[in-house]
Motif scaffolding. Structure first.
Motif, short mmCIF file in Angstrom:
data_model
loop_
_atom_site.label_atom_id
_atom_site.label_comp_id
_atom_site.label_asym_id
_atom_site.label_seq_id
_atom_site.Cartn_x
_atom_site.Cartn_y
_atom_site.Cartn_z
N SER A 209 -5.89 4.91 1.65
CA SER A 209 -6.02 3.45 1.55
C SER A 209 -5.03 2.90 0.54
O SER A 209 -4.55 3.62 -0.34
CB SER A 209 -7.44 3.06 1.14
N TRP A 210 -4.75 1.60 0.66
CA TRP A 210 -3.92 0.93 -0.34
C TRP A 210 -4.66 0.88 -1.67
O TRP A 210 -4.05 0.92 -2.73
CB TRP A 210 -3.54 -0.47 0.13
N ASP B 211 -3.37 1.67 -5.49
CA ASP B 211 -3.51 0.77 -6.63
C ASP B 211 -4.00 1.50 -7.87
O ASP B 211 -3.69 1.10 -8.99
CB ASP B 211 -4.49 -0.36 -6.31
N ASN B 212 -4.74 2.56 -7.71
CA ASN B 212 -5.30 3.31 -8.84
C ASN B 212 -4.35 4.36 -9.38
O ASN B 212 -4.65 4.98 -10.42
CB ASN B 212 -6.62 3.96 -8.45
N LEU B 213 -3.22 4.60 -8.73
CA LEU B 213 -2.28 5.63 -9.20
C LEU B 213 -1.31 5.04 -10.21
O LEU B 213 -0.49 4.18 -9.89
CB LEU B 213 -1.51 6.23 -8.02
N LYS B 214 -1.42 5.51 -11.43
CA LYS B 214 -0.53 5.08 -12.51
C LYS B 214 0.15 6.33 -13.07
O LYS B 214 -0.23 7.45 -12.75
CB LYS B 214 -1.33 4.38 -13.61
N THR C 287 2.41 9.51 0.77
CA THR C 287 2.76 8.93 2.06
C THR C 287 1.69 7.94 2.48
O THR C 287 0.50 8.12 2.22
CB THR C 287 2.92 10.01 3.14
N ILE C 288 2.14 6.86 3.11
CA ILE C 288 1.23 5.89 3.70
C ILE C 288 1.56 5.80 5.18
O ILE C 288 2.72 5.81 5.58
CB ILE C 288 1.34 4.50 3.02
N SER C 289 0.52 5.74 6.00
CA SER C 289 0.72 5.67 7.43
C SER C 289 -0.47 4.95 8.07
O SER C 289 -1.54 5.53 8.21
CB SER C 289 0.88 7.07 8.02
N TRP C 290 -0.25 3.69 8.39
CA TRP C 290 -1.25 2.87 9.08
C TRP C 290 -2.59 2.90 8.36
O TRP C 290 -3.61 3.24 8.94
CB TRP C 290 -1.37 3.29 10.54
N LEU C 291 -2.57 2.52 7.08
CA LEU C 291 -3.78 2.51 6.27
C LEU C 291 -4.70 1.38 6.71
O LEU C 291 -4.25 0.28 7.05
CB LEU C 291 -3.42 2.37 4.79
N PRO C 292 -6.02 1.62 6.71
CA PRO C 292 -6.96 0.64 7.26
C PRO C 292 -7.05 -0.67 6.47
O PRO C 292 -7.39 -1.70 7.04
CB PRO C 292 -8.31 1.38 7.22
N ASP C 293 -6.73 -0.65 5.17
CA ASP C 293 -6.85 -1.87 4.38
C ASP C 293 -5.50 -2.58 4.18
O ASP C 293 -5.32 -3.36 3.26
CB ASP C 293 -7.52 -1.60 3.03
N TYR C 294 -4.57 -2.33 5.09
CA TYR C 294 -3.26 -2.98 5.06
C TYR C 294 -3.41 -4.49 5.21
O TYR C 294 -4.16 -4.98 6.06
CB TYR C 294 -2.37 -2.43 6.17
N ASP C 295 -2.69 -5.23 4.39
CA ASP C 295 -2.68 -6.69 4.45
C ASP C 295 -1.21 -7.13 4.37
O ASP C 295 -0.56 -6.94 3.36
CB ASP C 295 -3.48 -7.26 3.28
#
Length: 91
Positions: free
Chosen positions: A13-14, A18-21, A32-40
């Motif tokens: 998820s996005w 957001d939590n990765l610092k 990697t991101i690929s068609w994440l469900p919370d995409y805006d």
């Protein structure tokens, strides 16, 4: 020797991104991101690609998105209290 090679870790998820610092993301990892469900589309520049999490100095985190549309975006996170991510900016 294997620890020198970047590992590609898929995100679910996005919000997870957001939590990765810099202080809690394993060094050398690319996510990697690929068609994440919370995409805006109002908040995120792409929904497929790779994101590198890097320390910019002090407490500043940068996330660099290498999108599938051959564009690169960056956002930063500065501070501890009441801090938030900047908007994604194409570079």
């Amino acid at each position: 020797m294997g620890e020198l090679i970047n590992k590609y870790t898929p995100l679910k998820s996005w919000a997870e991104l957001d939590n990765l610092k810099w202080d809690n993301a394993p060094k050398g990892n690319v996510y990697t991101i690929s068609w994440l469900p919370d995409y805006d589309s109002e908040q995120h520049p792409a929904n497929v690609g790779c994101v590198e999490v890097v320390r910019m100095g002090g407490g500043v985190t940068a996330q660099i998105l290498y999108a599938d549309n051959f564009k690169m975006y960056i956002r930063t996170f500065l501070g501890k209290e009441d801090a938030r991510w900047t908007a994604w900016t194409q570079v």
